[in-house]
Design a protein around this motif. Structure first.
Motif, PDB file in Angstrom:
ATOM      1  N   LEU A 196     -34.933  29.505  64.772  1.00 40.96           N
ATOM      2  CA  LEU A 196     -35.477  28.317  65.440  1.00 40.96           C
ATOM      3  C   LEU A 196     -36.927  28.624  65.797  1.00 40.96           C
ATOM      4  O   LEU A 196     -37.234  29.721  66.244  1.00 40.96           O
ATOM      5  CB  LEU A 196     -34.668  28.034  66.709  1.00 40.96           C
ATOM      6  CG  LEU A 196     -34.936  26.725  67.424  1.00 40.96           C
ATOM      7  CD1 LEU A 196     -34.453  25.549  66.592  1.00 40.96           C
ATOM      8  CD2 LEU A 196     -34.257  26.695  68.784  1.00 40.96           C
ATOM      9  N   GLY A 197     -37.803  27.618  65.609  1.00 42.27           N
ATOM     10  CA  GLY A 197     -39.207  27.870  65.920  1.00 42.27           C
ATOM     11  C   GLY A 197     -39.895  26.641  66.465  1.00 42.27           C
ATOM     12  O   GLY A 197     -39.355  25.537  66.420  1.00 42.27           O
ATOM     13  N   ALA A 198     -41.105  26.845  67.028  1.00 40.66           N
ATOM     14  CA  ALA A 198     -41.939  25.730  67.480  1.00 40.66           C
ATOM     15  C   ALA A 198     -43.138  25.658  66.561  1.00 40.66           C
ATOM     16  O   ALA A 198     -43.887  26.624  66.453  1.00 40.66           O
ATOM     17  CB  ALA A 198     -42.384  25.951  68.910  1.00 40.66           C
ATOM     18  N   TYR A 199     -43.292  24.526  65.890  1.00 42.81           N
ATOM     19  CA  TYR A 199     -44.361  24.415  64.918  1.00 42.81           C
ATOM     20  C   TYR A 199     -45.430  23.456  65.424  1.00 42.81           C
ATOM     21  O   TYR A 199     -45.189  22.677  66.337  1.00 42.81           O
ATOM     22  CB  TYR A 199     -43.808  23.934  63.572  1.00 42.81           C
ATOM     23  CG  TYR A 199     -42.595  24.741  63.189  1.00 42.81           C
ATOM     24  CD1 TYR A 199     -42.745  26.020  62.681  1.00 42.81           C
ATOM     25  CD2 TYR A 199     -41.325  24.259  63.434  1.00 42.81           C
ATOM     26  CE1 TYR A 199     -41.633  26.797  62.392  1.00 42.81           C
ATOM     27  CE2 TYR A 199     -40.213  25.023  63.149  1.00 42.81           C
ATOM     28  CZ  TYR A 199     -40.366  26.294  62.626  1.00 42.81           C
ATOM     29  OH  TYR A 199     -39.287  27.061  62.367  1.00 42.81           O
ATOM     30  N   ALA A 210     -35.910  27.192  61.191  1.00 36.96           N
ATOM     31  CA  ALA A 210     -36.853  27.797  60.261  1.00 36.96           C
ATOM     32  C   ALA A 210     -36.946  26.887  59.044  1.00 36.96           C
ATOM     33  O   ALA A 210     -35.929  26.357  58.603  1.00 36.96           O
ATOM     34  CB  ALA A 210     -36.373  29.182  59.873  1.00 36.96           C
TER      35      ALA A 210
END
Lengths: 864, 163
Positions: A196-199, A210
């Motif tokens: 999981l990421g913050a883009y 991702a």
């Protein structure tokens, strides 16, 4: 102290590692308070009962000050400061309620609401949403927003609400997000997962899996629970019931042995969800997906709802009276004609400790037989019980929270994340916060070994050689404590292989690495050795346990720090109340005192012996309560023929299973949420769970079933539920264990590894990461993570054999054949295969046997 | 493999300069961008393997910076400033003119794959507003005539190189 949702607030400084702390005194809202140095202003205020609103703060995560909601006024600071990331300093004067602060917080909220859809009526978080609460409190009723709200639409957004599914269970709605990053911080800091990421950034920030992937890690359910708004919701609970209309019941995870504390949310009709019920001694408030979604089997439409009786070879529905009187008649016949030694009982490891105790009392005290066991998933030893060393380590007085004080932890034979989700997180915490060094030794590469300083992979079936090697290394280099050279030399003669060199060669690990581990363990102040499921499931585990016992003694490891971990929710409870053929002297005495009668004298049989005796027609009647050996006991052909041979088999279970298919009488059994009781977890901790709902009319609890059979046989157990609960607790409390004898050493001899010339690959059988036991295939959420059985294979081996992902592969052993789809492992590297045994459709236990182990050959199935 | 040996080598050399591997994310992205011309998931995956940092963290860092184009772009990436100074000096008109002139909309690439047009925030060239950046070069004090010349020159240059 109570916080949100009545849950305790963390007021203890997290880095408090049992050491005395320096104190600082500060003033908040005109009152003075002294706190540990390092405490934040927010924690200090909480201690005084002053509420400061937050979004991004979480007691178990590092503060990042991202949301700006907790702004406070600090004298001599030029601007308002974030309370969650400002350390309390001597003489600091803090105000949390000035007009300026209220205005600042309102400003923060106005920005958060800029793009918020204000769709509270259709939002699942409504009623437990921090944004709702804070906006309600600070009363912002006007918007100055002059533009259209931002939409977050891509090719995967599904509907008018801009919802996007980012994982098997998780829906994301970006417009509701306040970018507190709690989800991502949990994922990375606590679980060590990177899916999981913050883009992008600023107003354009997007939280997503991702790119091209899903958030499907084993702890992923937690990100929904800690989301302070409705940005992340799970499909399990979405749009089904408003949270204020659901009742809450205190409960426990009914699967693994860690005893994670959960809250069940339900109404009269069914269970709706499970959330964590933070217990800092066990789970720190994080629960695994099996604890979170693993309650769903209770709701399954496939539940057995009426007893079945075999008539002319076919099981047909029958009434409870008919079923119970048949059982009582047949048990009586067997008892009278062949004696009570021909009766036996097996109970599953996730029945409540009360059920286990009553089961024991019924068999021992009323039927007068010692043939009973709860260990149905592992190959038992030749004798009627485990060895002294094994029992001693299995019952060690271990506590999960104490792992934080460990400086070195050696995990032996366990994919920790899978076997012990809560202990795994505790170990990660120790590693991340306190610099605990972790070493692992396993038959395959595992997911949880990513924090390991040295991940040693031993050849299959060489656990004993590995530990013998470790002991050689300790003796050769004089790393031992508490004994003299003569004793050390004597211990050395008790080892096979006889030298470190031989041992290292046999298990395929370089000598230097074994010596290094020995050195690290000997230099540690508070080392731990934890053995898990690969260890327990190995056929020669008693030999390895001897080695572990010796190792702990040689290194002077504390009694509580070397443990073989139990595997099911109530394995330890069943052990405590004596559901096993041989009892400790202490337990015998307790039971005799309680029952006022001597115990039966026959030696008694464990699971393997019961099955064996059934083949020899020495056991005729068997009662299996809440267990499925036909699917889980690691020798399919053996267990099937043994069950077929029985004169009379009674199976009580929630579902029709491979075992119940062979039964003469099948009884519908209530699940754990349909009764109150207790489990004893891996630490020996007795924890109660409460009844959430009534079972269907046709279903009875294990306790009711045992009582009715006893009554029908005129063997009254004379125990109402309250008395049973007390009596069980007394037995559990009377538990005593002899401490590990530091002067005692056992032989550690590697067993012959079975010949397997034509079967080159070792097959490991066990739980899939998202399944546990045989009931989780009735949990729709868990099935979304792993919907079907598979053959896990290393990419290297697959390439060698020309196998692609998803191709069908035939797996063949001396005892059986199976065709499955291949799946490339993210972790395996060697010639080892894995098949989960959680799916009733695959008879994977048919491939393994007690004697030959699990050696197989595989080939690609021709495309037709 | 998308990244060339030389790019990987450059990334590894840069890695040695930092105490933590994470610090190498931006230099690695820059090196990859210089070679490939844009960044995408496949590139993040390869960088992740080279510097041993989780894929998702590479993607996070890359998307944080708007200066890396995330899709394939034409030979010349035209970045027109439309921040306050440039807007006051007619940047919006320049943008409309460029779209007409190239026959594309904002964010699109011409059919011959030569020009990609995007607008960006302040490039720090306010004293010569309106301005734009094409690949690594600044073009300042823009007017319609000047734009005509710049585009014609670049076309000629591309044709020259194409021969």
């Amino acid at each position: 102290m109570q916080g949100r949702n009545g849950l305790p607030v963390c007021v203890k400084n997290m880095s408090d590692n049992g050491k005395e702390k320096e104190q600082v005194t500060l003033t908040i809202d005109g009152k003075e308070i002294s706190v540990d140095k390092g405490t934040t202003v927010l924690d200090a205020a909480t201690l005084m009962g002053i509420h400061i609103p937050t979004f991004c703060w979480h007691p178990k995560l590092d503060s990042i000050g991202a949301c700006r909601m907790c702004l406070v006024d600090v004298e001599k600071f030029p601007k308002p400061a974030v309370a969650c990331a400002t350390e309390a300093m001597p003489g600091m004067i803090v105000r949390t309620d000035t007009d300026e602060i209220v205005k600042a917080r309102r400003g923060v909220l106005e920005f958060m609401l800029l793009n918020h859809p204000l769709d509270c009526p259709t939002c699942d978080k409504g009623g437990e949403c921090d944004l709702q609460d804070n906006v309600f409190h600070y009363g912002i009723d006007k918007s100055r927003q002059a533009f259209t709200r931002r939409r977050v639409i891509d090719d995967q957004t599904t509907d008018a609400f801009d919802d996007k599914r980012i994982g098997p269970e998780i829906i994301r709605n970006m417009n509701r997000c306040v970018t507190c990053y709690k989800c991502i911080r949990f994922n990375k800091e606590i679980a060590g997962e990177y899916d999981l990421g913050a883009y992008e950034r600023g107003n354009h920030t997007v939280i997503d899996a991702a790119p091209g992937e899903q958030i499907d890690n084993f702890y992923s359910g937690n990100v929904v629970e800690i989301c302070p708004v409705g940005a992340l919701t799970n499909t399990d609970w979405r749009y089904k019931i408003r949270n204020w209309k659901a009742k809450q019941t205190l409960s426990l995870c009914s699967h693994d042995a860690d005893g994670q504390n959960i809250m069940l949310w339900h109404d009269q009709r069914q269970l709706w969800r499970a959330t964590s019920r933070r217990n800092d001694d066990i789970d720190d408030g994080w629960i695994c997906n099996i604890a979170r979604y693993g309650y769903q089997y209770i709701n399954s439409p496939d539940r057995l709802k009426t007893p079945l009786i075999k008539k002319e070879g076919k099981q047909v529905p029958a009434s409870w009276d008919e079923a119970i009187s048949l059982i009582s008649k047949r048990f009586k016949e067997i008892k009278d004609s062949k004696g009570s030694v021909c009766l036996a009982g097996l109970i599953g490891g996730n029945q409540s400790v009360e059920t286990a105790y009553l089961f024991n009392k019924f068999f021992r005290n009323k039927l007068h037989t010692n043939n009973l066991d709860y260990r149905l998933e592992y190959i038992d030893l030749k004798g009627s019980d485990e060895t002294e060393a094994y029992n001693c380590l299995y019952r060690a007085p271990f506590t999960i929270a104490d792992l934080e004080q460990a400086d070195v932890v050696f995990v032996f034979g366990s994919n920790f994340i899978k076997d012990h989700p809560a202990i795994n997180l505790r170990l990660r915490k120790a590693y991340r916060k306190f610099g605990t060094k972790v070493y692992t030794a396993n038959p395959v590469e595992t997911k949880s070994a990513d924090i390991s300083l040295d991940e040693m992979i031993y050849s299959p079936d060489t656990e004993t050689a590995f530990i013998a090697g470790l002991i050689h290394a300790i003796i050769d280099n004089k790393y031992y404590k508490n004994i003299d050279e003569t004793k050390a030399a004597e211990v050395k003669t008790m080892l096979a292989p006889a030298t470190l060199d031989e041992a290292a060669r046999l298990c395929g690990i370089e000598q230097e690495r074994i010596v290094n581990l020995a050195k690290v363990l000997s230099e540690a102040n508070n080392p731990y050795i934890l053995a898990g499921d690969y260890f327990v499931a190995s056929a020669k585990r008693h030999r390895t346990a001897n080695g572990m016992y010796d190792l702990a003694n040689l290194l002077g490891i504390k009694d509580s720090n070397a443990i073989i971990l139990a595997s099911q929710a109530n394995s330890m409870g069943a052990d405590r109340v004596g559901v096993r053929p041989r009892l400790t002297e202490n337990l015998k005495k307790t039971l005799i005192d309680k029952w006022g009668e001597e115990l039966p004298e026959s030696p008694g049989s464990n699971t393997s012996q019961i099955l064996n005796n059934s083949l020899d027609e020495e056991i005729d009647g068997l009662f299996i309560l809440g267990a499925n050996p036909a699917m889980r006991y690691p020798d399919g052909p053996f267990v099937n023929s043994a069950l077929d041979k029985l004169d009379f088999l009674v199976v009580a279970d929630l579902f029709e299973t491979a075992t119940s298919a062979k039964a003469d009488v099948v009884l519908p059994l209530a699940g754990w949420a349909e009764q109150s009781g207790a489990y004893v977890n891996v630490e020996g901790r007795y924890q109660k769970f409460e009844k959430a709902q009534d079972a269907d009319k046709g279903i009875k609890s294990g306790i009711e079933i045992i009582h009715s059979i006893a009554r029908a046989m005129d063997l009254s157990l004379n125990l109402d539920n309250a008395a049973l609960m007390h009596e069980t607790k007394d037995i559990v409390d009377a538990f005593e264990r002899e401490a590990r004898d530091e002067a005692k050493f056992f032989e550690v001899k590697q067993a012959q590894i079975p010949e397997h010339d034509n079967y080159p690959y070792r097959l490991l059988v066990g739980n899939d990461i998202h399944h546990f036991g045989y009931v989780t295939e009735h949990c729709p959420s868990l099935m979304r993570f792993t919907p079907e059985p598979y053959l896990e294979i290393s990419p290297n081996l697959a390439e060698k054999l020309g196998i692609d992902e998803e191709t069908l592969v035939r797996i063949e052993s001396t005892t059986g054949k199976l065709v499955l789809k291949a799946r490339f492992s993210e972790y395996f590297e060697g010639d080892v295969l894995f098949i989960p045994n959680n799916f009733s459709a695959t008879e994977v236990t048919g491939l393994v046997s007690r004697e030959g182990g699990g050696w197989v050959k595989i080939e690609k199935l021709d495309d037709k | 493999m998308i990244l060339k040996e030389s790019t990987i080598k450059e990334i590894k050399t840069r890695m040695e300069r930092y105490p933590s591997r994470r610090s190498a994310i931006l230099p690695a992205l820059t090196a990859a961008y210089r070679q490939v011309g844009h960044l995408d998931n496949a590139v993040y995956k390869e960088i992740s393997r080279v510097i041993e940092i989780p894929y998702v963290e590479i993607a996070e860092a890359a998307t944080f910076y708007t200066m890396f184009p995330k899709h394939e772009v034409g030979k010349y990436l035209i970045q027109v400033c439309h921040n306050i100074s440039c807007s006051l000096r007619g940047a919006d008109n320049m943008l409309i003119y460029m779209q007409e002139k190239l026959g594309i909309k904002m964010g699109e690439t011409t059919d011959d794959n030569l020009f990609t047009l995007i607008s960006v925030e302040c490039l720090g060239g306010c004293s010569a507003a309106p301005m734009m950046q094409i690949n690594q070069d600044y073009y300042e004090d823009l007017s319609r005539e000047k734009i005509d010349t710049i585009f014609a020159d670049l076309r000629a240059k591309a044709e020259e190189e194409g021969k």
